[in-house]
Design an enzyme around this catalytic site. Structure first.
Site, PDB file in Angstrom:
ATOM      1  N   LEU A  39       0.831  -1.194   0.000  1.00 45.03           N
ATOM      2  CA  LEU A  39       0.000   0.000   0.000  1.00 45.03           C
ATOM      3  C   LEU A  39       0.871   1.252   0.000  1.00 45.03           C
ATOM      4  CD1 LEU A  39      -2.585  -1.220   2.681  1.00 45.03           C
ATOM      5  CD2 LEU A  39      -2.928  -1.110   0.203  1.00 45.03           C
ATOM      6  N   HIS A 446      13.794  31.728  21.076  1.00 53.11           N
ATOM      7  CA  HIS A 446      15.151  32.110  20.684  1.00 53.11           C
ATOM      8  C   HIS A 446      16.151  31.173  21.336  1.00 53.11           C
ATOM      9  CE1 HIS A 446      18.573  34.644  19.661  1.00 53.11           C
ATOM     10  NE2 HIS A 446      18.987  34.518  20.922  1.00 53.11           N
TER      11      HIS A 446
END
Length: 467
Positions: A39, A446
């Protein structure tokens, strides 16, 4: 196994298997017909997944050879073990295709192995590969067979010297000279793989630029980067013929009225893909197909002109992207269950997995200007991003395009590290009709690469903080 279902899906690629799973979650009885022994369709078996596995492996190899020493990592001679690299690629593919098979069992989806053909109102005939021939009946039939590589008369595929992307994922040895015909994302990605592993790579493109649907500035930056990596580009060049002689391919081409000759041991033809409709019996069933594009025509509900027959993904208009097919599959399944859904085709991202990566969503700068809008553009370089500098991947920029009067986000284009992941934030903002200011006012951790997107959004209003 019952031969009557609420839904029969033809094709088990990303669009088909996702549609089948979502429909089953919503209580529909579902069968999915797939001719492959596994599949996942083209994407999992011979497309997106194996190519990304090779891209990552080849990038690690290149980094070990050229950049580890700058990080204080001293290595001896770095050698390539191509069979191991290819085996790892195959293992990744196997794990994911088995995962889809597990999901089918979990959601009680019948996997019917074989080739499918429409056989009258609400019927699909299946010629078995491992299962016997049978006919399935369904209230709805979903066509999700995907696409196949385009060929050109001057370079017919032979599967050995002149190949499609399928064969280029499994070369037994690194080509000495790989000629890539077509400067779209497939050619650039696979060209990058084999270039990193030691091949000379020449890209031949009929158009005067690479990536014709990509923002022009971003495409130019990527070409410049790939040239530094060793790829050569021959733009505005038309291939006129080829011959195989002694294991070498002689490619004849024409540029500005002059003959040009290329010689290599492998030629990858990657000029695009076409809908895969052969053998489905669409003409016999009366399904309308666009003569120019080969695409199946559907309405706003993804239904063809034949009642009860639907189509999604590469078979219909729009970008040939796995995630676009997935969204259509989900929307289709939910509509069958009575839900109101839509697909926002203006918020479908695209990604090119070269190094640096390229990702985009929304309008290019050219499209935005051509639409007559007054726009503002903000840019921020990764060279000014702390995390990119720490990663030693500071090449590239983020580009944000906004409407000048409303600040509404129109498009975001990224060339740089992890662009494929960074674009998701821009997709979300675009989906909800947000503005450049929305990105600029959002706190970004950050140091992270995502700060580059915020800075580019700030640049729309000329208030960048770190550049």
């Amino acid at each position: 196994m019952s031969d009557r279902y609420d839904l029969v899906v033809i094709g088990a690629g990303p669009g088909g298997y996702i549609a089948a799973i979502r429909a089953a979650q919503l209580g529909l009885s579902v069968a999915c017909i797939e001719k492959r022994s596994t599949l996942g369709g083209t994407c999992l078996n011979i497309g997106c997944i194996p190519s990304k596995a090779l891209l990552d492996s080849s990038e690690y190899f290149a980094l070990a050879r050229t950049r580890f020493s700058a990080h204080g990592i001293k290595l001896g001679e770095v050698n390539l073990d191509l069979p191991t690299m290819l085996a790892r690629k195959d293992k990744v593919v196997q794990g994911l295709t088995q995962g889809v098979e597990f999901l089918f069992k979990k959601n009680k989806i019948a996997w019917v192995r074989g080739t499918a053909q429409l056989a009258g109102q609400g019927k699909v005939a299946v010629k078995g590969t491992s299962d016997p021939a049978t006919t399935l009946e369904a209230k709805a039939i979903l066509l999700a067979t995907g696409s196949e590589p385009l060929s050109i008369p001057a370079l017919p595929f032979d599967g050995v010297n002149i190949v499609s992307s399928t064969e280029a994922l499994a070369f037994e040895k690194v080509p000495q000279h790989l000629i890539v015909v077509g400067a779209g994302y497939v050619g650039l990605e696979l060209g990058s793989v084999w270039s990193r592993l030691g091949a000379k790579v020449s890209v031949v493109e009929f158009l005067p630029r690479i990536l014709p649907t990509t923002d022009a500035e971003i495409a130019a930056l990527l070409q410049k980067s790939l040239v530094k990596q060793g790829l050569s580009f021959h733009l505005g060049t038309k291939v006129t013929g080829a011959a195989v002689q002694g294991g070498q391919v002689i490619v004849n081409a024409e540029r500005e009225g002059k003959d040009v000759l290329f010689q290599g041991d492998k030629v990858l033809v990657s000029i695009g893909r076409r809908p895969l409709t052969a053998g489905l019996g669409l003409a016999e069933a009366g399904v309308i197909i666009d003569e120019r594009t080969g695409q199946v025509r559907v309405d706003e509900n993804l239904e063809t002109n034949v009642p009860g027959v639907f189509a999604i993904g590469d078979l219909i208009a729009g970008p040939m992207l796995a995630h676009k097919a997935e969204e259509e599959g989900i929307a289709f399944a939910e509509r069958r269950a009575g839900m109101k859904t839509h697909v926002n085709y203006n918020a479908i991202p695209s990604v090119i997995y070269t190094a640096p990566e390229v990702a985009a969503v929304g309008l290019t700068e050219e499209q935005a200007r051509d639409s007559g809008r007054d726009i503002r553009v903000g840019k921020f370089p990764f060279s000014a991003n702390a995390r990119a500098r720490c990663l030693d991947e500071a090449e590239g920029i983020v580009k944000v395009i906004a409407d000048a009067s409303t600040d509404r986000l129109l498009g975001v284009h990224i060339i740089g590290p992890r662009a494929s992941d960074l674009i998701a934030e821009a997709v979300s903002v675009l989906e909800f009709g947000g503005s450049a200011e929305d990105i600029a006012r959002t706190c970004h951790a950050h140091p992270t690469l995502s700060e580059a997107l915020r800075e580019a959004a700030l640049a729309v209003d000329k208030r960048t903080l770190n550049a």
